[in-house]
Design a protein around this motif. Sequence first.
Motif, mmCIF file in Angstrom:
data_model
loop_
_atom_site.group_PDB
_atom_site.id
_atom_site.type_symbol
_atom_site.label_atom_id
_atom_site.label_comp_id
_atom_site.label_asym_id
_atom_site.label_seq_id
_atom_site.Cartn_x
_atom_site.Cartn_y
_atom_site.Cartn_z
ATOM 1 N N ASN A 128 1.922 -14.060 33.932
ATOM 2 C CA ASN A 128 3.202 -14.130 34.649
ATOM 3 C C ASN A 128 3.234 -13.173 35.833
ATOM 4 O O ASN A 128 3.722 -13.521 36.918
ATOM 5 N N ARG A 156 10.168 -16.097 37.265
ATOM 6 C CA ARG A 156 9.927 -17.009 36.153
ATOM 7 C C ARG A 156 8.454 -17.076 35.762
ATOM 8 O O ARG A 156 8.105 -17.661 34.744
ATOM 9 N N MET A 159 6.443 -19.779 33.554
ATOM 10 C CA MET A 159 7.258 -20.326 32.473
ATOM 11 C C MET A 159 8.197 -21.439 32.912
ATOM 12 O O MET A 159 8.899 -22.012 32.077
ATOM 13 N N LYS A 162 13.533 -18.967 34.594
ATOM 14 C CA LYS A 162 13.723 -17.539 34.334
ATOM 15 C C LYS A 162 14.176 -17.256 32.907
ATOM 16 O O LYS A 162 13.834 -16.219 32.323
ATOM 17 N N ALA A 165 11.143 -17.202 30.763
ATOM 18 C CA ALA A 165 10.385 -15.991 31.068
ATOM 19 C C ALA A 165 11.061 -14.765 30.463
ATOM 20 O O ALA A 165 10.400 -13.880 29.906
ATOM 21 N N THR A 202 13.636 -10.998 35.841
ATOM 22 C CA THR A 202 13.976 -12.394 35.551
ATOM 23 C C THR A 202 15.476 -12.617 35.717
ATOM 24 O O THR A 202 15.913 -13.752 35.884
#
Length: 427
Positions: A128, A156, A159, A162, A165, A202
């Motif tokens: 990420n 995010r 993923m 957000k 994530a 996020t």
Amino acid sequence: MGALVVAFCALLTLTLLGPLMTYESEGVSGGGQLVRQLGYIAIALLAAYSVRATKVWRRLAVVPVPIIIAIVWCWLSVTWAFDPRISVRRVILLTMVLWSCFVIVRQLGYRATLFLVRSSLVILLIANLIAVFYYPSIAIHNFDPLGEDSLKGDWRGIMGHKNMAGLVAALTVLLFTFDRNEMPRLVQLAVIGVASYFLWFTSSRTSVAVCGAALVIGFLYSWYRFKYRPLAIGAVVILTLVGAIVQNVYSDPFLRTLNDPAAFTGRTVIWAAMWNFYRNFPFFGAGYGSFWNIGPASPINQYGSDWLLNVYEGHNGYLDLLVTIGPVGLGLVVFAAIIMPIVRLMNWRQNRAQAGALLMSVMVFAIGHNATESSLFDRDSIGQVFLMINLALIWSVTAGGRGVAAGGADLFSWANRDEKNPDSSDG
């Protein structure tokens, strides 16, 4: 044991990468990725093979009775589902993934399971961060698909959204905060720090707030002896309720918030539509998995309008279950997946404070997270899978049987050498 590890790693991979794998197909009626569906079938078969189920069939009976009853109700709901074909496919996936979690975790044991889960979360956290810093056009929200600017700039990663994530980052913080065992302190603090940093950016307010509450409850669980734990945690719950009541009496913000269409980023509008549906179908609901994303038959097409027609979950796990399997089904799920596990932890008399704190914190997070997101009994969603892994761990350690000892398998003996006393470290 090797095949069991492969099955678990595959399960974690499909679960954690699920948002990325299904992001482009989001919104397709009854949509699903064939690769993922076949993958879960293969995982279930591999798990059954790994525990030698053909020789000892009782090894398949690993799911607690309360959860079995809740699943049976979900199966019964197929008979009244708005779209039985989609409903049965979704309940099959729920059953298969849930069973796989229990059979794998209870054979691997506490330490081996925790090691694999933590490793997968660290790998995903790194991925990420790489995505955010090297591919920001993909890993950072540039616009809101519903036409708002509320998501712009939120991280995010890989993923897809957000909120996903934030969920994973919060779970990483919790799983590395408690029960350090022999993990180097520097590694623990580094992971917690990086995960917290990612979680903050996020802007997933639910995950941030609920993660904080889960940490508090986890620390309370670890600091007090068994006979004081119910009193301490009960006091926190009572104070929270009293605070909410006092705030409501003096400033009346709660009712105003529920009546504000802009509150909770529009979730109250979704909840109002779902509640209107429930008032017309108060006993059984639409059937498991038959409220959202089933095409023209989806109830939201009648009870919602405008942007609601592009929403594919209720953003409240309890309300989603209420409108699909009714109040009886909701009660069975809450009892099996929330009340019973917490009761077992509260009545766990062994001196394993750090292990209990970790398991309790994940329980608290799941309870709070489902207030504004939907994952409870939601097939293979990340929140659901991690909750089932947590439940399997709770039943294993509180039973004090095979599920605990199994963590000492040769493959993971180096990671599990302190299995009999997982709280020997300073946490």
